[in-house]
Design an enzyme around this catalytic site. Structure first.
Site, PDB file in Angstrom:
ATOM      1  N   SER A 365      15.491  13.560 -13.509  1.00  0.00           N
ATOM      2  CA  SER A 365      15.209  14.863 -14.388  1.00  0.00           C
ATOM      3  C   SER A 365      14.039  15.358 -13.918  1.00  0.00           C
ATOM      4  O   SER A 365      12.877  14.510 -13.769  1.00  0.00           O
ATOM      5  CB  SER A 365      15.896  15.127 -15.722  1.00  0.00           C
ATOM      6  N   ASP A 367      11.915  16.762 -16.346  1.00  0.00           N
ATOM      7  CA  ASP A 367      11.847  16.235 -17.640  1.00  0.00           C
ATOM      8  C   ASP A 367      11.280  15.311 -17.993  1.00  0.00           C
ATOM      9  O   ASP A 367      10.165  14.588 -17.613  1.00  0.00           O
ATOM     10  CB  ASP A 367      12.954  17.100 -18.769  1.00  0.00           C
ATOM     11  N   ASP A 368      12.218  14.545 -17.582  1.00  0.00           N
ATOM     12  CA  ASP A 368      11.794  12.902 -17.752  1.00  0.00           C
ATOM     13  C   ASP A 368      10.874  12.500 -16.935  1.00  0.00           C
ATOM     14  O   ASP A 368      10.648  11.299 -16.573  1.00  0.00           O
ATOM     15  CB  ASP A 368      12.941  11.975 -17.779  1.00  0.00           C
ATOM     16  N   SER A 369      11.308  12.869 -15.507  1.00  0.00           N
ATOM     17  CA  SER A 369      10.327  11.862 -13.749  1.00  0.00           C
ATOM     18  C   SER A 369       9.225  13.246 -13.657  1.00  0.00           C
ATOM     19  O   SER A 369       8.180  12.897 -13.838  1.00  0.00           O
ATOM     20  CB  SER A 369      10.916  11.983 -12.923  1.00  0.00           C
TER      21      SER A 369
END
Length: 427
Positions: A365, A367-369
């Site tokens: 994603s 946001d996460d990465s």
């Protein structure tokens, strides 16, 4: 944004989009695609295999007929499709399935026939690695009419967890040479036949792998000056797991630009998004024993095709037999860890970084990465970091920009032209 599904299975739909998405670069024909899709049953690996094997044999027959008639371009195109269809026909099997290696070899053989019919030269390269192992790749060179001023810029294009060097052609291997770039479609440890046939797993420190590749090209440029490879303009590229590998490779100062398409920051953190959080924390802290985790995951995989397939690939890619061992190994695949520290702080070259704006529909994603990676590239000046976070499928909203490879290629080479000061005339 919603898009039309080719299958009621999200996994099958994703992979079908991946196949059809190669049509613009010669990897698929719409009629052949429609014929295959109509025969595939949800989460049925056998029907998937049979449908694509049939199309592979059909395309191979068309290619042979065209080759016998002396039709270079039709033969090349059909061999490319046959290669992709045979690759696809083995895809839903686990690597322990006896048919995987023969189908993969047939895919390679058809690509080899196509390679000899390209507009520019395509060289099969063998790169010395460790312990007598050889890494292989296809070096796609630009035809004379596509040359840019000066020597040829070079892209090292790394696959991910499930791509082959032949499939890599359909993105940068197809477009790069048309724009004057030399492109190496590479299979490293844990990829392609090194995994399926030789059982060699992935390694997290891909900068070591890249080092061997760069050393090889240093020698090749000296022994083959006629190739005119520009070792001062080398980029590295990859998608998903390959995007992670590209960022690790970019720590080598010989890499002058990096294209990281939808990379993950940490494979372990990514795995946590696909499992019960509380259960995983209990296991990580020692409250749940390995055998309990293994039993739980095995039971879950028996009732979930996608989970079972992913678990099988994960274990073979990590070179382990148990889910618990696989998850522990995942922790090594991170852009920050105890052994190597903050890896991204060693990257100084320009970076083109993308994410799936649609969210973590498959493996990562934004946001996460993507955004996390952007913030941690502290040694890369702001004007040397380009971020692309599309959300619509047509714009590249799916992981690895599946279904939008032509647009990804365009944005990639706009970035690389800027970094390598490639000058072109407007049309």
């Amino acid at each position: 944004m919603a898009s039309f599904p080719f299958s009621p299975s999200f996994m099958f739909d994703f992979e079908l989009t991946r196949i059809l998405g190669s049509a613009s670069s010669g990897g698929c024909e719409v009629g052949e695609f429609k014929s295959a899709v109509g025969k595939i049953k949800k989460h049925d690996a056998e029907s998937w295999h049979a449908a694509w094997k049939e199309q592979g044999e059909r395309a191979e027959s068309i290619a042979n007929e065209a080759a016998a008639a002396g039709f270079r371009i039709p033969a090349r195109n059909a061999y490319l499709r046959a290669s992709n269809y045979f690759r696809a026909s083995a895809y839903m099997f686990t690597n322990s399935e006896p048919r995987v290696v023969p189908l993969s070899e047939r895919s390679i053989a058809n690509f080899e026939r196509a390679a000899g019919l390209m507009d520019g030269e395509v060289m099969f390269v063998e790169i010395p690695y460790e312990e007598g192992i050889t890494l292989t790749g296809w070096l796609c060179l630009p035809p004379k009419e596509a040359r840019v001023e000066g020597k040829k810029p070079l892209i090292l294009y790394a696959g991910g967890a499930d791509a082959t060097k032949e499939e890599l052609y359909f993105l940068y291997g197809h477009t790069g040479p048309q724009l004057g770039y030399a492109v190496l479609c590479l299979e490293g440890p844990g990829q392609g036949m090194l995994l399926k046939k030789s059982k060699i797993p992935l390694r997290p420190d891909f900068e070591v792998v890249a080092g061997y590749v760069l050393d090889y090209f240093s020698s090749l440029a000296k022994s083959r000056p006629d190739l005119e490879l520009d070792l001062d303009r080398i980029a590295v590229a990859g998608a998903a797991t390959g995007g992670y590998f590209a960022l690790r490779a970019a720590t080598d100062a010989r890499i002058k630009a990096c294209v990281a398409v939808d990379p993950f920051f940490s494979m372990w953190e990514l795995a946590l998004t696909r499992a019960p959080q509380s259960f995983m924390k209990l296991w990580e802290n020692g409250w749940v024993m390995d055998n309990v985790l293994d039993t739980f995951t095995d039971a879950h995989c028996r009732g979930n095709f996608q989970a079972g397939w992913e678990m099988s690939l994960g274990k073979s890619s990590m070179g382990v037999e148990k889910s618990s061992a696989m998850l522990r190994r995942f922790k090594d695949f991170s852009l920050e860890n105890k052994k190597d520290g903050k890896i991204l702080e060693r990257v100084t070259c320009p970076v083109f970084l993308t994410g799936p704006g649609n969210g973590s529909e498959m493996y990562s994603s934004a946001d996460d990465s993507t955004l996390k990676i952007k913030d941690m590239l502290k040694k890369v000046p702001a004007d040397k970091k380009e971020i692309w976070l599309p959300s619509d499928v047509a714009d590249g909203g799916l992981t690895a920009k599946i279904g939008a490879w032509a647009l990804l290629a365009q944005k990639t080479f706009l970035f690389l032209d800027k970094q390598f000061e490639v000058k072109r005339k407007a049309l």
